[in-house]
Design a protein around this motif. Structure first.
Motif, PDB file in Angstrom:
ATOM      1  N   PRO A  31      35.972  -3.967 118.408  1.00 24.76           N
ATOM      2  CA  PRO A  31      37.193  -4.061 119.230  1.00 24.76           C
ATOM      3  C   PRO A  31      38.472  -4.084 118.391  1.00 24.76           C
ATOM      4  O   PRO A  31      39.482  -3.488 118.774  1.00 24.76           O
ATOM      5  CB  PRO A  31      36.998  -5.365 120.014  1.00 24.76           C
ATOM      6  N   GLU A  32      38.446  -4.752 117.236  1.00 33.20           N
ATOM      7  CA  GLU A  32      39.618  -4.752 116.350  1.00 33.20           C
ATOM      8  C   GLU A  32      39.882  -3.354 115.810  1.00 33.20           C
ATOM      9  O   GLU A  32      41.044  -2.926 115.698  1.00 33.20           O
ATOM     10  CB  GLU A  32      39.417  -5.736 115.206  1.00 33.20           C
ATOM     11  N   GLU A  34      39.059  -0.571 117.311  1.00 35.48           N
ATOM     12  CA  GLU A  34      39.579   0.200 118.445  1.00 35.48           C
ATOM     13  C   GLU A  34      41.080  -0.027 118.584  1.00 35.48           C
ATOM     14  O   GLU A  34      41.856   0.919 118.751  1.00 35.48           O
ATOM     15  CB  GLU A  34      38.868  -0.215 119.743  1.00 35.48           C
ATOM     16  N   GLN A  35      41.480  -1.296 118.523  1.00 34.81           N
ATOM     17  CA  GLN A  35      42.894  -1.631 118.674  1.00 34.81           C
ATOM     18  C   GLN A  35      43.727  -1.053 117.531  1.00 34.81           C
ATOM     19  O   GLN A  35      44.796  -0.494 117.748  1.00 34.81           O
ATOM     20  CB  GLN A  35      43.077  -3.143 118.755  1.00 34.81           C
ATOM     21  N   SER A  40      38.571   4.831 120.976  1.00 38.04           N
ATOM     22  CA  SER A  40      37.566   4.081 121.702  1.00 38.04           C
ATOM     23  C   SER A  40      36.332   3.912 120.817  1.00 38.04           C
ATOM     24  O   SER A  40      36.163   4.625 119.822  1.00 38.04           O
ATOM     25  CB  SER A  40      37.171   4.813 122.983  1.00 38.04           C
TER      26      SER A  40
END
Length: 196
Positions: A31-32, A34-35, A40
């Protein structure tokens, strides 16, 4: 179009590199990533195969865009007499840039060496390759700075200076003054060898 995609890929790799540099491989989550990258999870996996594939791309870019340009004057066909001192001064300036990744996070590869990912054979090989390349470059710089120094003394000094540079990378996160002092000691040793 392919050129635009290549630049986008480079931007993604640089964003991931900064995150891995700050947090380390094991402490960086998908998730980090992705950010940080704007991709994605599926795009990361489609493009790089895995988190590890993205890390490998980040390490390659670190070699090509950060480490090797800094070593280039010491690897030139004709090394300038003060190139090794300029390398050490440049490292010290990078450490003194408040908020910069070198000042706050040291070296991506040295950090990886002390983390679980450093036990991976491929990563360990890259770390050894970097240490070897760094040492060879420093030795060439010392030879150019002090051409009259006996070969054995040049080799010993290159070992010590390389160790001090690596120590500075390892110390910068927790003891910036000591990291800068390591680089200063390296500079003084080269200067005194040349004066002898």
């Amino acid at each position: 179009m392919p050129r635009t995609q290549a630049f986008a890929r480079d931007d993604v790799v640089r964003a991931a590199r900064a995150l891995f540099w700050r947090s380390g491989y094991d402490n960086t989550s998908i998730p980090e990533l992705e950010q940080a990258t704007g991709l994605s999870r599926s795009s990361i996996y489609n493009t790089f195969g895995s988190k590890r594939g993205l890390f490998d791309a980040a390490v390659r870019s670190y070699f090509d865009e950060i480490l090797r340009p800094r070593l280039a004057p010491l690897q030139a066909e004709a090394v300038e007499p003060h190139a090794v001192l300029e390398y050490l001064d440049g490292m010290r300036r990078a450490f003194e840039q408040a908020g910069s990744l070198p000042a706050t996070c040291g070296c991506l590869l040295i950090n990886a060496a002390g983390a679980p990912i450093g036990q991976d054979a491929a990563v360990a090989g890259l770390i050894a390759e970097y240490r070897s390349e760094l040492r060879a470059a420093i030795e060439r710089g010392i030879e150019a700075h002090s051409p009259g120094l006996p070969g054995e003394r040049t080799s010993q000094l290159a070992d010590v200076v390389t160790g001090l540079v690596i120590a500075a990378f390892a110390l910068i996160r927790v003891a910036p003054a000591e990291a800068a002092a390591s680089l200063g000691t390296a500079r003084d040793l080269i200067g005194s060898a040349g004066a002898a």
